[in-house]
Write a protein that holds these residues in place. Sequence first.
Motif, PDB file in Angstrom:
ATOM      1  N   THR A 151       0.839  -1.192   0.000  1.00 49.09           N
ATOM      2  CA  THR A 151       0.000   0.000   0.000  1.00 49.09           C
ATOM      3  C   THR A 151       0.876   1.244   0.000  1.00 49.09           C
ATOM      4  N   THR A 153       0.740   5.416   0.450  1.00 42.86           N
ATOM      5  CA  THR A 153      -0.083   6.478   1.038  1.00 42.86           C
ATOM      6  C   THR A 153       0.379   7.828   0.520  1.00 42.86           C
ATOM      7  N   PRO A 156      -0.768  14.612   1.406  1.00 42.29           N
ATOM      8  CA  PRO A 156      -1.795  15.581   1.009  1.00 42.29           C
ATOM      9  C   PRO A 156      -1.202  16.843   0.390  1.00 42.29           C
ATOM     10  N   ALA A 161      -1.158  13.086  -4.849  1.00 39.12           N
ATOM     11  CA  ALA A 161      -2.399  12.994  -4.075  1.00 39.12           C
ATOM     12  C   ALA A 161      -3.589  13.502  -4.879  1.00 39.12           C
ATOM     13  N   PRO A 165      -5.961  10.077  -4.376  1.00 40.52           N
ATOM     14  CA  PRO A 165      -6.057  10.713  -3.060  1.00 40.52           C
ATOM     15  C   PRO A 165      -6.094   9.751  -1.881  1.00 40.52           C
ATOM     16  N   GLU A 166      -6.273   8.458  -2.134  1.00 36.56           N
ATOM     17  CA  GLU A 166      -6.429   7.504  -1.040  1.00 36.56           C
ATOM     18  C   GLU A 166      -5.250   6.522  -1.001  1.00 36.56           C
ATOM     19  N   PRO A 167      -4.982   5.909   0.169  1.00 35.23           N
ATOM     20  CA  PRO A 167      -4.006   4.819   0.201  1.00 35.23           C
ATOM     21  C   PRO A 167      -4.421   3.732  -0.785  1.00 35.23           C
ATOM     22  N   PHE A 168      -3.443   3.211  -1.514  1.00 37.82           N
ATOM     23  CA  PHE A 168      -3.773   2.354  -2.646  1.00 37.82           C
ATOM     24  C   PHE A 168      -2.758   1.235  -2.762  1.00 37.82           C
TER      25      PHE A 168
END
Length: 251
Positions: A151, A153, A156, A161, A165-168
């Motif tokens: 993952t 992160t 911001p 981001a 924009p999200e943890p992936f």
Amino acid sequence: MDRPLIGISTYLEASARWGVWDLPAALLPAAYPALVAAAGGLPVMLPPGPPGTAAEVVARMDGVLVAGGPDVDPSCYGAARSPRTGPPAPERDAWELALVRAALERGTPLLGVCRGMQLLNVALGGTLVQHLDGHAGGPDGSTTGVFGEHTVTPVPGTRYAGLVPEPFGVPTHHHQSVDRLGEGLLASAHTEDGTVEALEPPPGSGRGWVLGVQWHPEMGGDTRVAAGLVAAARGAAAAAPRPQAPVGPRC
């Protein structure tokens, strides 16, 4: 509008086999052009050549993607070679560093993938960690030829981001990473252990669209990073359009 032209750097292998042939070859995993095409770009291969021609090549591109590949030679960032660093690829190092620098100087949208992110860092005076224990891809007997997943992160407020924009969870295969950041770069994503997973100039730097990611977006189904490159390249193409090639007779 026509699809923007995205140049992708390639491997240079002393021996490659296909059919009855075993010859030197410039090659590229098919997933890279497939990713660029899926994101709306027109991919072209940029095999290693004389570094002095890189600026001319970049001038004809709307965007550049520097692909993954072998370890960057530590001499490129003034370090001694670790026993766990892979064999050198001097022609490719010189060519791709020239591509990165030409794109930065011209303001051509630039995406670095894995090795490409590391070269972006090195081109701007940064250094690399030559081996990360527990990461796939090491020349010391760790898992090779298989992509893992971890993952990432985002930080911001960064370009990355804005795209993701999200943890992936991302497909990954590397054993080296960024150590000291290059001049004018900031980390825009990390893994849980703090490894830098994305790099970019800070907002307002005037460098244009530049992003490096440590993982391999071409091996997953998410096109957001590549779409960011293509969108920036489309804007660059609209600002400085090239003459349209004449349409010749069809077979």
